[in-house]
Design an enzyme around this catalytic site. Structure first.
Site, PDB file in Angstrom:
ATOM      1  N   THR A 262      -4.140  16.181   9.143  1.00 46.11           N
ATOM      2  CA  THR A 262      -3.218  17.116   9.772  1.00 46.11           C
ATOM      3  C   THR A 262      -3.849  18.501   9.774  1.00 46.11           C
ATOM      4  OG1 THR A 262      -1.377  15.777   8.971  1.00 46.11           O
ATOM      5  CG2 THR A 262      -0.829  18.008   9.611  1.00 46.11           C
TER       6      THR A 262
ATOM      7  N   ASP B 178       3.729   6.355   9.264  1.00 46.68           N
ATOM      8  CA  ASP B 178       4.776   7.153   8.615  1.00 46.68           C
ATOM      9  C   ASP B 178       6.091   6.391   8.510  1.00 46.68           C
ATOM     10  OD1 ASP B 178       3.001   9.189   8.371  1.00 46.68           O
ATOM     11  OD2 ASP B 178       4.029  10.599   9.687  1.00 46.68           O
TER      12      ASP B 178
ATOM     13  N   GLY C 231      -1.632  17.799   4.514  1.00 44.15           N
ATOM     14  CA  GLY C 231      -1.661  17.135   3.224  1.00 44.15           C
ATOM     15  C   GLY C 231      -0.847  15.864   3.115  1.00 44.15           C
ATOM     16  N   GLY C 232      -0.394  15.283   4.239  1.00 43.93           N
ATOM     17  CA  GLY C 232       0.422  14.074   4.141  1.00 43.93           C
ATOM     18  C   GLY C 232       1.694  14.345   3.368  1.00 43.93           C
TER      19      GLY C 232
ATOM     20  N   SER D 145       8.203  12.367   8.874  1.00 45.34           N
ATOM     21  CA  SER D 145       6.983  13.043   8.435  1.00 45.34           C
ATOM     22  C   SER D 145       7.309  13.956   7.257  1.00 45.34           C
ATOM     23  CB  SER D 145       6.365  13.854   9.579  1.00 45.34           C
ATOM     24  OG  SER D 145       6.986  15.120   9.707  1.00 45.34           O
ATOM     25  N   SER D 146       6.264  14.573   6.715  1.00 44.79           N
ATOM     26  CA  SER D 146       6.430  15.587   5.675  1.00 44.79           C
ATOM     27  C   SER D 146       5.941  16.945   6.133  1.00 44.79           C
ATOM     28  CB  SER D 146       5.665  15.171   4.404  1.00 44.79           C
ATOM     29  OG  SER D 146       6.241  14.027   3.842  1.00 44.79           O
TER      30      SER D 146
END
Length: 317
Positions: free
Chosen positions: A137, A177, A223-224, A202-203
Protein backbone atom coordinates in the site's frame (compact mmCIF):
# COMPACT_ATOMS: atom_id res chain seq x y z
CA UNK A 1 -10.55 11.51 3.02
CA UNK A 2 -10.07 9.07 0.16
CA UNK A 3 -9.28 5.42 -0.46
CA UNK A 4 -8.97 4.55 -4.12
CA UNK A 5 -9.05 0.81 -3.54
CA UNK A 6 -12.31 0.36 -1.64
CA UNK A 7 -14.48 3.43 -2.16
CA UNK A 8 -17.48 3.04 -4.44
CA UNK A 9 -18.88 5.82 -6.58
CA UNK A 10 -21.38 6.61 -3.84
CA UNK A 11 -20.07 9.29 -1.48
CA UNK A 12 -19.40 7.89 1.98
CA UNK A 13 -19.05 10.21 4.95
CA UNK A 14 -16.12 9.85 7.37
CA UNK A 15 -16.54 8.54 10.90
CA UNK A 16 -15.29 10.76 13.70
CA UNK A 17 -14.57 10.45 17.41
CA UNK A 18 -13.90 13.15 19.98
CA UNK A 19 -10.51 12.73 21.67
CA UNK A 20 -9.16 15.29 24.14
CA UNK A 21 -9.67 18.68 22.44
CA UNK A 22 -9.68 17.12 18.95
CA UNK A 23 -12.08 15.47 16.53
CA UNK A 24 -10.38 12.58 14.72
CA UNK A 25 -11.97 11.59 11.40
CA UNK A 26 -11.26 8.58 9.24
CA UNK A 27 -12.89 6.24 6.74
CA UNK A 28 -16.07 4.37 7.48
CA UNK A 29 -16.94 0.90 6.19
CA UNK A 30 -15.80 -1.00 4.26
CA UNK A 31 -12.56 0.28 5.78
CA UNK A 32 -12.41 -0.85 9.38
CA UNK A 33 -9.85 1.80 10.28
CA UNK A 34 -11.97 4.83 11.10
CA UNK A 35 -14.08 2.83 13.53
CA UNK A 36 -11.20 0.81 14.99
CA UNK A 37 -8.82 3.76 15.45
CA UNK A 38 -11.78 5.67 16.89
CA UNK A 39 -12.50 2.85 19.32
CA UNK A 40 -8.86 2.71 20.44
CA UNK A 41 -8.78 6.44 21.11
CA UNK A 42 -12.22 6.51 22.71
CA UNK A 43 -11.30 3.65 25.04
CA UNK A 44 -8.12 5.50 26.07
CA UNK A 45 -9.89 8.83 26.62
CA UNK A 46 -10.23 8.44 30.45
CA UNK A 47 -6.53 7.63 30.92
CA UNK A 48 -3.78 10.22 31.30
CA UNK A 49 -1.34 9.01 28.66
CA UNK A 50 0.37 12.41 28.66
CA UNK A 51 1.48 11.89 32.26
CA UNK A 52 2.77 8.40 31.51
CA UNK A 53 4.80 9.33 28.44
CA UNK A 54 5.99 7.30 25.43
CA UNK A 55 8.62 5.29 27.32
CA UNK A 56 6.14 4.01 29.91
CA UNK A 57 5.20 0.30 29.84
CA UNK A 58 1.98 1.30 31.61
CA UNK A 59 1.03 3.54 28.67
CA UNK A 60 1.66 0.76 26.18
CA UNK A 61 -0.32 -1.71 28.33
CA UNK A 62 -3.32 0.58 27.96
CA UNK A 63 -2.77 1.09 24.23
CA UNK A 64 -2.27 -2.64 23.59
CA UNK A 65 -5.40 -3.71 25.46
CA UNK A 66 -7.49 -0.91 23.94
CA UNK A 67 -6.30 -2.18 20.55
CA UNK A 68 -7.18 -5.78 21.41
CA UNK A 69 -10.70 -4.74 22.39
CA UNK A 70 -11.14 -2.69 19.23
CA UNK A 71 -9.83 -5.48 16.98
CA UNK A 72 -12.20 -7.97 18.59
CA UNK A 73 -15.09 -5.71 17.60
CA UNK A 74 -13.59 -5.13 14.15
CA UNK A 75 -13.33 -8.84 13.35
CA UNK A 76 -16.95 -9.46 14.34
CA UNK A 77 -18.85 -6.41 13.19
CA UNK A 78 -17.16 -4.45 10.38
CA UNK A 79 -17.63 -5.16 6.68
CA UNK A 80 -19.18 -3.57 3.59
CA UNK A 81 -22.29 -1.86 4.93
CA UNK A 82 -23.94 -2.08 1.50
CA UNK A 83 -24.22 -5.82 2.24
CA UNK A 84 -24.40 -6.21 6.02
CA UNK A 85 -25.50 -3.96 8.88
CA UNK A 86 -22.60 -2.39 10.80
CA UNK A 87 -23.17 -0.84 14.26
CA UNK A 88 -21.01 2.19 13.48
CA UNK A 89 -22.81 4.56 15.85
CA UNK A 90 -22.86 1.96 18.61
CA UNK A 91 -19.13 1.23 18.37
CA UNK A 92 -18.27 4.92 18.87
CA UNK A 93 -21.05 5.71 21.35
CA UNK A 94 -19.45 7.44 24.39
CA UNK A 95 -21.31 5.19 26.83
CA UNK A 96 -20.08 2.06 25.05
CA UNK A 97 -16.51 3.37 24.97
CA UNK A 98 -16.64 4.19 28.70
CA UNK A 99 -17.72 0.61 29.38
CA UNK A 100 -14.84 -0.73 27.30
CA UNK A 101 -12.43 1.68 29.01
CA UNK A 102 -13.47 0.37 32.42
CA UNK A 103 -12.05 -3.03 31.42
CA UNK A 104 -8.55 -1.50 31.33
CA UNK A 105 -8.45 -0.65 35.04
CA UNK A 106 -5.63 -2.41 36.83
CA UNK A 107 -2.02 -2.96 35.93
CA UNK A 108 -1.98 -6.23 33.99
CA UNK A 109 -2.94 -7.37 30.51
CA UNK A 110 -6.53 -8.46 30.08
CA UNK A 111 -6.59 -12.24 30.53
CA UNK A 112 -9.10 -12.60 27.68
CA UNK A 113 -10.71 -10.26 25.17
CA UNK A 114 -14.13 -10.64 23.57
CA UNK A 115 -16.17 -8.46 21.24
CA UNK A 116 -18.45 -6.06 23.06
CA UNK A 117 -22.18 -5.47 22.73
CA UNK A 118 -22.60 -2.10 21.01
CA UNK A 119 -26.07 -0.69 20.44
CA UNK A 120 -27.74 -1.95 17.26
CA UNK A 121 -30.68 -0.46 15.43
CA UNK A 122 -31.08 -3.51 13.18
CA UNK A 123 -30.47 -7.23 12.90
CA UNK A 124 -27.17 -8.59 14.12
CA UNK A 125 -24.39 -10.82 12.81
CA UNK A 126 -22.29 -12.78 15.27
CA UNK A 127 -19.48 -14.64 13.49
CA UNK A 128 -15.79 -13.71 13.87
CA UNK A 129 -13.78 -13.66 10.65
CA UNK A 130 -10.17 -13.20 9.58
CA UNK A 131 -8.40 -12.11 6.39
CA UNK A 132 -4.81 -12.06 5.09
CA UNK A 133 -4.71 -8.33 4.25
CA UNK A 134 -1.24 -8.04 2.75
CA UNK A 135 0.78 -4.82 3.25
CA UNK A 136 1.36 -3.50 -0.28
CA UNK A 137 0.00 0.00 0.00
CA UNK A 138 1.03 3.65 -0.20
CA UNK A 139 -0.10 6.88 1.45
CA UNK A 140 0.28 10.59 0.82
CA UNK A 141 -1.05 13.74 2.47
CA UNK A 142 -1.40 17.10 0.69
CA UNK A 143 -2.38 20.63 1.68
CA UNK A 144 -2.65 23.14 -1.17
CA UNK A 145 -2.21 26.91 -1.17
CA UNK A 146 -5.96 27.38 -0.63
CA UNK A 147 -5.96 25.27 2.52
CA UNK A 148 -7.63 22.20 1.02
CA UNK A 149 -6.53 19.06 2.88
CA UNK A 150 -6.43 15.49 1.62
CA UNK A 151 -5.18 12.24 3.11
CA UNK A 152 -5.04 9.42 0.55
CA UNK A 153 -4.29 5.74 1.07
CA UNK A 154 -4.18 3.57 -2.05
CA UNK A 155 -3.55 -0.13 -2.52
CA UNK A 156 -3.61 -2.85 -5.15
CA UNK A 157 -2.90 -5.44 -2.40
CA UNK A 158 0.17 -7.54 -3.24
CA UNK A 159 2.91 -6.24 -5.52
CA UNK A 160 1.47 -5.72 -9.03
CA UNK A 161 -2.01 -6.56 -7.69
CA UNK A 162 -3.86 -9.07 -9.88
CA UNK A 163 -1.01 -8.91 -12.42
CA UNK A 164 -3.47 -7.46 -14.95
CA UNK A 165 -3.32 -3.97 -16.45
CA UNK A 166 -6.24 -2.04 -17.94
CA UNK A 167 -5.73 1.37 -19.59
CA UNK A 168 -2.39 1.79 -17.81
CA UNK A 169 -3.66 0.84 -14.34
CA UNK A 170 -2.82 -2.34 -12.45
CA UNK A 171 -5.97 -4.09 -11.21
CA UNK A 172 -6.01 -4.80 -7.49
CA UNK A 173 -5.99 -8.14 -5.70
CA UNK A 174 -8.08 -7.06 -2.73
CA UNK A 175 -9.91 -10.39 -2.49
CA UNK A 176 -7.43 -11.37 0.22
CA UNK A 177 -9.06 -8.74 2.45
CA UNK A 178 -12.18 -10.92 2.65
CA UNK A 179 -12.83 -13.83 4.98
CA UNK A 180 -13.11 -16.89 2.75
CA UNK A 181 -15.19 -18.69 5.36
CA UNK A 182 -18.87 -17.73 5.28
CA UNK A 183 -19.68 -18.96 8.80
CA UNK A 184 -17.69 -19.48 11.99
CA UNK A 185 -17.34 -22.78 13.87
CA UNK A 186 -20.66 -22.20 15.61
CA UNK A 187 -22.45 -21.66 12.31
CA UNK A 188 -22.85 -17.92 12.69
CA UNK A 189 -22.52 -15.83 9.50
CA UNK A 190 -19.33 -13.78 9.06
CA UNK A 191 -19.86 -10.14 8.12
CA UNK A 192 -16.74 -9.90 5.92
CA UNK A 193 -17.38 -13.08 3.93
CA UNK A 194 -16.66 -12.80 0.21
CA UNK A 195 -19.65 -12.14 -2.06
CA UNK A 196 -20.20 -10.88 -5.63
CA UNK A 197 -20.04 -7.10 -5.89
CA UNK A 198 -19.05 -6.73 -2.24
CA UNK A 199 -16.17 -4.49 -1.21
CA UNK A 200 -13.59 -6.14 1.07
CA UNK A 201 -12.89 -4.79 4.53
CA UNK A 202 -9.62 -2.87 4.65
CA UNK A 203 -7.52 -1.25 7.36
CA UNK A 204 -6.63 1.85 5.39
CA UNK A 205 -6.61 4.80 7.75
CA UNK A 206 -6.21 8.14 6.00
CA UNK A 207 -6.97 10.47 8.91
CA UNK A 208 -7.68 14.16 9.32
CA UNK A 209 -7.73 15.67 12.80
CA UNK A 210 -9.76 18.80 13.59
CA UNK A 211 -9.68 21.30 16.42
CA UNK A 212 -12.38 23.95 16.79
CA UNK A 213 -13.71 22.95 13.38
CA UNK A 214 -10.43 23.47 11.53
CA UNK A 215 -8.06 20.76 10.24
CA UNK A 216 -4.81 20.52 12.22
CA UNK A 217 -3.30 17.22 11.06
CA UNK A 218 -3.46 14.96 7.99
CA UNK A 219 -1.71 11.61 8.30
CA UNK A 220 -1.68 7.98 7.22
CA UNK A 221 0.56 5.02 6.41
CA UNK A 222 0.68 1.72 4.53
CA UNK A 223 1.03 -1.52 6.48
CA UNK A 224 -1.89 -3.91 5.94
CA UNK A 225 -3.80 -4.62 9.14
CA UNK A 226 -0.93 -3.00 11.09
CA UNK A 227 -2.09 0.38 9.73
CA UNK A 228 -4.66 0.76 12.51
CA UNK A 229 -2.15 0.44 15.35
CA UNK A 230 0.46 2.47 13.50
CA UNK A 231 -1.87 5.41 12.97
CA UNK A 232 -3.12 5.20 16.57
CA UNK A 233 0.51 5.37 17.73
CA UNK A 234 1.27 8.47 15.70
CA UNK A 235 -1.94 10.20 16.75
CA UNK A 236 -1.25 9.52 20.43
CA UNK A 237 2.32 10.74 19.98
CA UNK A 238 1.11 13.99 18.44
CA UNK A 239 -1.99 14.64 20.58
CA UNK A 240 -0.99 13.20 23.98
CA UNK A 241 2.78 13.35 24.05
CA UNK A 242 3.00 16.68 22.20
CA UNK A 243 5.58 15.44 19.71
CA UNK A 244 5.93 17.22 16.40
CA UNK A 245 4.66 15.30 13.40
CA UNK A 246 8.09 13.95 12.45
CA UNK A 247 8.77 12.80 16.02
CA UNK A 248 5.37 11.11 16.20
CA UNK A 249 6.15 9.27 12.96
CA UNK A 250 9.63 8.34 14.19
CA UNK A 251 8.32 6.80 17.43
CA UNK A 252 9.11 3.08 17.48
CA UNK A 253 6.20 1.06 16.16
CA UNK A 254 4.37 -0.88 18.86
CA UNK A 255 0.98 -2.42 18.15
CA UNK A 256 -1.43 -5.21 19.00
CA UNK A 257 -3.87 -6.51 16.42
CA UNK A 258 -5.65 -9.07 18.60
CA UNK A 259 -2.53 -11.20 19.04
CA UNK A 260 0.90 -10.66 20.57
CA UNK A 261 2.22 -7.17 21.15
CA UNK A 262 4.47 -6.50 18.17
CA UNK A 263 7.54 -4.36 18.96
CA UNK A 264 9.70 -2.86 16.24
CA UNK A 265 12.96 -4.72 16.15
CA UNK A 266 16.18 -2.78 16.73
CA UNK A 267 14.52 0.23 18.38
CA UNK A 268 14.30 1.61 21.90
CA UNK A 269 10.87 -0.02 22.17
CA UNK A 270 12.59 -3.37 22.73
CA UNK A 271 13.08 -2.18 26.32
CA UNK A 272 9.30 -2.53 26.72
CA UNK A 273 9.36 -6.26 26.00
CA UNK A 274 10.26 -7.52 29.49
CA UNK A 275 7.84 -5.22 31.38
CA UNK A 276 4.98 -6.08 29.01
CA UNK A 277 5.67 -9.80 29.36
CA UNK A 278 5.61 -9.35 33.13
CA UNK A 279 2.16 -7.76 32.75
CA UNK A 280 0.91 -10.88 30.97
CA UNK A 281 1.31 -10.03 27.29
CA UNK A 282 2.84 -12.22 24.64
CA UNK A 283 5.47 -10.06 22.93
CA UNK A 284 7.09 -10.52 19.54
CA UNK A 285 9.89 -8.39 18.02
CA UNK A 286 9.10 -7.62 14.37
CA UNK A 287 10.28 -5.59 11.43
CA UNK A 288 7.36 -3.18 10.99
CA UNK A 289 7.94 -1.21 7.77
CA UNK A 290 5.52 1.69 8.07
CA UNK A 291 5.48 4.51 5.53
CA UNK A 292 3.89 7.53 7.21
CA UNK A 293 3.31 10.82 5.49
CA UNK A 294 1.86 13.58 7.69
CA UNK A 295 1.28 17.32 7.76
CA UNK A 296 0.50 19.38 10.85
CA UNK A 297 -1.24 22.70 10.25
CA UNK A 298 -0.49 25.79 12.32
CA UNK A 299 -1.48 29.43 11.79
CA UNK A 300 0.73 30.69 8.99
CA UNK A 301 2.85 27.57 8.62
CA UNK A 302 2.85 23.85 7.88
CA UNK A 303 5.00 21.14 9.44
CA UNK A 304 5.61 17.95 7.48
CA UNK A 305 6.93 14.52 8.33
CA UNK A 306 7.89 11.49 6.25
CA UNK A 307 8.72 8.02 7.51
CA UNK A 308 12.46 7.22 7.48
CA UNK A 309 11.59 3.51 7.28
CA UNK A 310 10.48 3.87 3.67
CA UNK A 311 11.12 6.13 0.71
CA UNK A 312 9.28 9.42 1.17
CA UNK A 313 9.82 13.12 1.67
CA UNK A 314 8.00 16.14 3.07
CA UNK A 315 8.21 19.15 0.76
CA UNK A 316 6.57 22.56 0.47
CA UNK A 317 6.57 25.38 -2.00
Amino acid sequence: IADFATYSARERPPVCVAYRVFKVCGMGPPSSAGLTVGEILGTLEPYDLAALGPASPAAWRLIADASRLAFADRDRYIADDDFVPVPAAGLLDPAYLRARAALLKGDRALPSVLPGEPHWSHARLEGDGAALELPSTTHFSIIDRDGNVVAVTSSIESAFGARLMVDGFMLNNELTDFSFATHDAAGRPIANAVAPGKRPRSSMAPTIVFRDGRPVLAIGTPGGSAIIGLVAKALIGWMDWHLDVQQAIDLPNVLDRFGPVEIERGTAAEKLAAPLRAMGFAVRPEDIPSGFHGIAIFPGRLEGGADPRRAGVAVGG
